[in-house]
Design a protein around this motif. Structure first.
Motif, PDB file in Angstrom:
ATOM      1  N   TYR A 758       0.877  -1.174  -0.045  1.00 17.88           N
ATOM      2  CA  TYR A 758       0.025  -0.026   0.007  1.00 17.88           C
ATOM      3  C   TYR A 758       0.992   1.204  -0.066  1.00 17.88           C
ATOM      4  O   TYR A 758       1.751   1.423   1.005  1.00 17.88           O
ATOM      5  CB  TYR A 758      -0.687   0.135   1.206  1.00 17.88           C
ATOM      6  CG  TYR A 758      -1.992  -1.177   1.269  1.00 17.88           C
ATOM      7  CD1 TYR A 758      -3.074  -0.911   0.663  1.00 17.88           C
ATOM      8  CD2 TYR A 758      -1.427  -2.316   1.835  1.00 17.88           C
ATOM      9  CE1 TYR A 758      -4.020  -2.162   0.503  1.00 17.88           C
ATOM     10  CE2 TYR A 758      -2.522  -3.442   1.763  1.00 17.88           C
ATOM     11  CZ  TYR A 758      -3.656  -3.504   1.350  1.00 17.88           C
ATOM     12  OH  TYR A 758      -4.630  -4.283   1.253  1.00 17.88           O
ATOM     13  N   PRO A 759       0.757   2.013  -1.098  1.00 13.52           N
ATOM     14  CA  PRO A 759       1.564   3.302  -1.199  1.00 13.52           C
ATOM     15  C   PRO A 759       1.359   4.334  -0.267  1.00 13.52           C
ATOM     16  O   PRO A 759       0.039   4.309  -0.047  1.00 13.52           O
ATOM     17  CB  PRO A 759       1.450   3.761  -2.652  1.00 13.52           C
ATOM     18  CG  PRO A 759       0.226   3.100  -2.889  1.00 13.52           C
ATOM     19  CD  PRO A 759       0.270   1.613  -2.273  1.00 13.52           C
ATOM     20  N   ASP A 760       2.143   4.969   0.384  1.00 13.52           N
ATOM     21  CA  ASP A 760       1.800   6.059   1.267  1.00 13.52           C
ATOM     22  C   ASP A 760       0.936   7.173   0.712  1.00 13.52           C
ATOM     23  O   ASP A 760       0.333   7.970   1.510  1.00 13.52           O
ATOM     24  CB  ASP A 760       3.023   6.503   1.823  1.00 13.52           C
ATOM     25  CG  ASP A 760       3.899   5.726   2.760  1.00 13.52           C
ATOM     26  OD1 ASP A 760       3.319   4.571   2.900  1.00 13.52           O
ATOM     27  OD2 ASP A 760       5.042   5.894   3.111  1.00 13.52           O
ATOM     28  N   ASN A 761       1.169   7.499  -0.706  1.00 10.42           N
ATOM     29  CA  ASN A 761       0.527   8.492  -1.365  1.00 10.42           C
ATOM     30  C   ASN A 761      -0.693   8.108  -1.943  1.00 10.42           C
ATOM     31  O   ASN A 761      -1.392   8.761  -2.816  1.00 10.42           O
ATOM     32  CB  ASN A 761       1.572   8.959  -2.270  1.00 10.42           C
ATOM     33  CG  ASN A 761       2.058   8.261  -3.358  1.00 10.42           C
ATOM     34  OD1 ASN A 761       1.617   7.404  -3.623  1.00 10.42           O
ATOM     35  ND2 ASN A 761       2.807   8.671  -4.379  1.00 10.42           N
ATOM     36  N   ASN A 762      -1.149   6.915  -1.738  1.00 15.19           N
ATOM     37  CA  ASN A 762      -2.110   6.298  -2.422  1.00 15.19           C
ATOM     38  C   ASN A 762      -2.319   6.176  -3.969  1.00 15.19           C
ATOM     39  O   ASN A 762      -3.376   6.104  -4.591  1.00 15.19           O
ATOM     40  CB  ASN A 762      -3.580   7.125  -1.824  1.00 15.19           C
ATOM     41  CG  ASN A 762      -3.764   6.999  -0.226  1.00 15.19           C
ATOM     42  OD1 ASN A 762      -3.486   6.006   0.161  1.00 15.19           O
ATOM     43  ND2 ASN A 762      -4.201   8.067   0.147  1.00 15.19           N
ATOM     44  N   GLU A 763      -1.257   6.487  -4.521  1.00 17.00           N
ATOM     45  CA  GLU A 763      -1.072   6.194  -6.035  1.00 17.00           C
ATOM     46  C   GLU A 763      -1.056   4.619  -6.248  1.00 17.00           C
ATOM     47  O   GLU A 763       0.119   4.023  -5.676  1.00 17.00           O
ATOM     48  CB  GLU A 763      -0.064   7.041  -6.602  1.00 17.00           C
ATOM     49  CG  GLU A 763      -0.254   8.657  -6.588  1.00 17.00           C
ATOM     50  CD  GLU A 763      -1.509   9.067  -7.421  1.00 17.00           C
ATOM     51  OE1 GLU A 763      -1.872   8.339  -8.263  1.00 17.00           O
ATOM     52  OE2 GLU A 763      -2.148   9.894  -6.838  1.00 17.00           O
ATOM     53  N   THR A 764      -1.747   4.064  -6.747  1.00 15.13           N
ATOM     54  CA  THR A 764      -1.714   2.434  -6.951  1.00 15.13           C
ATOM     55  C   THR A 764      -1.421   2.071  -8.183  1.00 15.13           C
ATOM     56  O   THR A 764      -1.656   0.675  -8.604  1.00 15.13           O
ATOM     57  CB  THR A 764      -2.980   2.025  -6.482  1.00 15.13           C
ATOM     58  OG1 THR A 764      -3.926   2.328  -7.178  1.00 15.13           O
ATOM     59  CG2 THR A 764      -3.144   2.094  -4.948  1.00 15.13           C
ATOM     60  N   PRO A 797       7.021   3.781  -5.192  1.00 13.38           N
ATOM     61  CA  PRO A 797       7.224   4.993  -4.079  1.00 13.38           C
ATOM     62  C   PRO A 797       7.168   4.439  -2.678  1.00 13.38           C
ATOM     63  O   PRO A 797       7.084   3.170  -2.325  1.00 13.38           O
ATOM     64  CB  PRO A 797       5.954   5.492  -4.686  1.00 13.38           C
ATOM     65  CG  PRO A 797       4.807   4.651  -5.209  1.00 13.38           C
ATOM     66  CD  PRO A 797       5.972   3.682  -5.967  1.00 13.38           C
ATOM     67  N   SER A 799       6.156   3.003   0.379  1.00 13.59           N
ATOM     68  CA  SER A 799       5.013   2.214   0.637  1.00 13.59           C
ATOM     69  C   SER A 799       5.350   1.138   1.739  1.00 13.59           C
ATOM     70  O   SER A 799       6.284   1.258   2.585  1.00 13.59           O
ATOM     71  CB  SER A 799       4.663   1.205  -0.670  1.00 13.59           C
ATOM     72  OG  SER A 799       4.372   1.808  -1.987  1.00 13.59           O
TER      73      SER A 799
END
Length: 810
Positions: A758-764, A797, A799
């Motif tokens: 799960y990326p910290d910036n929510n870009e998946t 990124p 994550s």
């Protein structure tokens, strides 16, 4: 000294007027045996409370009362012999002077008694001419007066006037006959003005009621008495519209209903009873009692008021039982013990009584440093002590605990007997009382109290106060005035409806020994060892995630049950800071209840913090000898254990023969934990070979909601374990793969593993280009692989990797 009694010309009767101090009374005539002397107080024959000396002496002897008769009472001593032959002279036998003298002495003594009786009879003068003094036949003298005709002979004359009820079928009756239906205390001089000493008049009226088996009325007004009063059991009943004001000596019951005769006061009615003490008792002498009800059976009693005594009311079984009666209670005020339910002898009992109402109260100024109780169950030393089936309907208690929090015990019920059973109280009202509904210093079983209202500030709930050494928690309290809908049933807070379905492989505990197939754990539950290699001192080293020998055969579990070896226990870990009573229900066979307790710091509590059950006893550290058990912390199990299996069969015997066998009598148990217990492990072990466990459930008061402790930072009760690993990477080439070692506590090789990112910036968007895999590689370790499936370089990124291991089901 003569070798036989000398019978002088002395009347075989003597009278005394008691002064309240004299306890020794002389009789100047001889008696042969102590049974020959009749002792009367106010005309009533006494059978106890005195000692006779001087039997066999020509000069007579003394009667020594154990307690001096109250001033004003009439004491009568008279010889009453059984008229019988006590010797038999044989033909040609030796005729001994002593035997002849004894026989003549008894004849002379009997003749003296006859002369004494005749001297008090109506008789004609010796100088009178003979007359016909034979009574007319019964029909000829019924409802008529005796008189004398012109010749001086006895005759029957009509009684006049007569009364006739104004209804069909009524018959004429004389005024005397009508007035004799029911006795009144005023007929004997009672005034009811609150000043005159009505004691002698009241006692005379009570004696007359007993002698005639009539009902007695004590009318309006305040009847002051300086002597204790006794209504013998032979009276038909008692009705009071006024009150009795007791101003007599302390240390004695003001009013006793039922005398000491070995008879029941059966099917009687006593109404309107009011007894007040002129000055409030010092509450030190328990003989200072307002009303004593003795040997009642199937009676109706109404007590309107009792005030100012150490014990307000005492129901007492002495020669026979006190049973099957209904008692209506009114104001029971300023007594240290309002009602004392008691037995005095081993031959008596006190059972099956219904109580209606009752206001048990104390003024705040009355003995503010002394404890006080509404109802006490007690027994004399050696007396029958299994009081049972007492039911209280709607009593109110306003006992004054003296402050908030209270400084004295002000508790509605006190149990001091050896084994009180099935005592129940419904819709109690508690105002100004201690939080405790009952205090137990003896033994109780199956007692229940529902509290309709508790008027205290900062309500903290109702409870039961158990004294040191009490073996069972036999009282259930149900507070009903807060969230009534929630307390109509118990709360189920831990349920393993199918324990077998919860089993999983957990090898976090090392496996040793030939033939062992691996350790077994259970969802939400902990496993205990009966003989741990290291003595447990805390919760963390007492509860295991999984152990071998769970099924007793070292094989995988099959069927619908879990086999438990005698050295293995399975249970729930519970936060018990606010919940000390828990009900256990187990389905299985040959199981034994076990409990481990821990304080707020999760340190193991030993035998100084006892656990009790509702229907069995608990043992500390079973398996150790007596010497080892007294040493705190030593033992083979370090737990409290029930003394029998949960499904122990109960053989019911009658006259030495088994007539019935009840299985599973202890299947349901209520546990009461020690006050210092903050955490507890509650479960079962194998009680013997072949033990099986199918389900285990825990219940509590519905106003409580204790938490189960498992998983998270704990080692037990959870199949899944998760680790979170940060990851970030620039330029993972097309088709490239990397591996990342992960520290995963409680993971073991062979556990199933999964991973997510799960990326910290929510870009998946990049995730679809990757393939992730994980495997548990060993003790507390896993490995994660990340592979680039695309034809271009991928950057990851910042994550987080979520790695989970899952123990396999068995």
């Amino acid at each position: 000294m003569a070798d036989h009694i000398r019978i002088g010309d002395v009347a075989p009767r003597v009278h005394y007027a008691a002064d309240g101090a004299q306890s020794i009374f002389v009789y100047p005539f001889p008696i042969f045996e102590a049974d020959n002397l009749e002792v009367r107080l106010d005309g009533l024959v006494q059978s106890e409370g005195f000692t006779i000396t001087g039997a066999g002496d020509s000069e007579g002897g003394t009667v020594v009362f154990h307690k001096a008769p109250v001033s004003g009472r009439q004491v009568v001593l008279r010889r009453r012999m059984v008229i019988e032959r006590v010797s038999d002279f044989q033909p040609n036998g030796v005729l001994r002077a002593r035997v002849l003298n004894d026989e003549m002495d008894r004849q002379v003594a009997s003749l003296q008694e006859v002369r004494e009786d005749l001297s008090n009879a109506i008789r004609i003068d010796p100088g009178d001419s003979p007359a016909d003094l034979v009574l007319p036949l019964r029909d000829g003298r019924a409802n008529r007066l005796l008189g004398f005709d012109s010749l001086g002979a006895i005759t029957a004359v009509p009684r006049d006037p007569v009364l006739l009820a104004p209804f069909g079928g009524a018959i004429p009756r004389t005024v005397e006959d009508k007035l004799g239906e029911r006795l009144s205390a005023r007929d004997f001089g009672a005034t009811g003005n609150g000043i005159t000493d009505d004691g002698p008049a009241l006692q005379a009226a009570m004696n007359a009621a007993a002698a005639s088996a009539k009902y007695l009325d004590i009318g309006e007004g305040v009847h002051r008495t300086t002597i204790p009063l006794v209504l013998p059991g032979a009276a038909a009943g008692l009705s009071m519209r006024g009150s009795i004001l007791y101003a007599g000596p302390a240390g004695i019951a003001a009013l006793t209903i039922g005398d000491g005769a070995a008879m029941r006061n059966q099917a009687k009615h006593y109404s309107g009873l009011r007894v007040l003490r002129a000055t409030i008792s010092d509450w030190l002498d328990e003989r200072d009692i307002g009303i004593v009800l003795r040997n009642l059976d199937a009676c109706q009693v109404e007590i309107r008021q009792v005030e100012g005594f150490t014990i307000g009311i005492r129901t007492l079984g002495v020669e026979l039982g006190f049973e099957d009666s209904t008692i209506n209670l009114g104001r029971i005020v300023n007594n240290r013990i309002g009602l004392d339910v008691r037995t005095e002898t081993a031959a008596a009992w006190n059972n099956s009584i219904r109580y209606i109402g009752g206001h048990f109260a104390n003024a705040s100024s009355v003995h503010p440093t002394m404890s006080r109780f509404g109802v006490r169950f007690s027994s004399a030393p050696g007396a029958y002590d299994r009081h049972n089936a007492h039911v209280f309907h709607g009593p109110g208690f306003e006992l004054q605990r003296q402050g908030n929090p209270g400084t004295v015990e002000a508790i509605p019920f006190l149990f001091e007997v050896g084994d009180a059973r099935t005592i129940a109280g419904h819709d109690l009202r508690m105002e100004g009382c201690s939080r405790y509904v009952a205090k137990v210093t003896g033994q109780v079983s199956d007692c229940f109290f529902s509290v309709g209202y508790t008027g205290t500030y900062g309500w903290v709930g109702n409870d039961v106060l158990y004294g040191p050494g009490v073996a069972r928690n036999g009282v259930v309290v149900q507070p009903r005035h807060l969230a009534l809908g929630a307390v109509t049933a118990t709360r189920l807070f831990a349920s393993a409806a199918n324990v077998r379905a919860r089993a999983y492989r957990d090898t976090t505990v090392s496996v040793t020994g030939a033939g062992l197939t691996g350790a077994i754990g259970f969802d939400e539950m902990a496993v205990l060892a009966g003989s741990p290699s290291t003595a447990p001192t805390t919760l963390s080293n007492a509860a295991f995630a999984g152990l071998t020998l769970i099924d007793g055969t070292n094989t995988l579990l099959t069927g619908d049950a879990v086999g438990l070896n005698t050295s293995r226990a399975l249970g729930f870990v519970v936060n018990t800071r606010d919940c000390k009573e828990i009900v256990v229900a187990a389905d299985g066979s040959k199981l034994r209840l076990v409990v481990m307790q821990f304080d707020a710091a999760e340190n193991l509590l030993g035998q100084s913090a006892p656990v009790t059950l509702s229907a069995a006893n608990m043992l500390w550290n079973p398996g150790r000898n007596a010497a080892e058990q007294v040493v705190e912390g030593l033992g083979s199990s370090y737990w409290w254990e029930m003394n029998v299996n949960l499904d122990q069969a109960l053989n019911i015997n009658y006259a030495g023969s088994v007539v019935d066998v009840v299985e599973g009598v202890n299947q349901l148990q209520r546990i009461r934990l020690h006050a210092s217990c903050a955490y507890a492990i509650i479960g079962v072990r194998g009680g013997e070979a072949g033990a099986l466990l199918r389900s285990l459930r825990l219940y509590c008061d519905p106003t409580r909601s204790p938490a189960l402790i498992y998983g998270g930072g704990r080692s037990w009760g959870q199949r899944e374990r998760t680790a979170v690993v940060p990851v970030a990477m620039q330029g993972l080439a097309a088709g490239a793969r990397i591996s990342i070692p992960v520290s995963l506590p409680r993971a073991r090789g062979g556990d199933a593993a999964t991973v997510g990112i799960y990326p910290d910036n929510n870009e998946t968007g990049f995730i679809s280009q990757l393939r992730l895999a994980a495997i548990c590689t060993g003790s507390d370790a896993a490995t994660v692989w990340i592979e680039n499936l695309s034809a271009a370089t991928v950057s990851i990124p910042a994550s987080k990797l979520y790695v989970t291991c899952t123990k396999p089901r068995l």
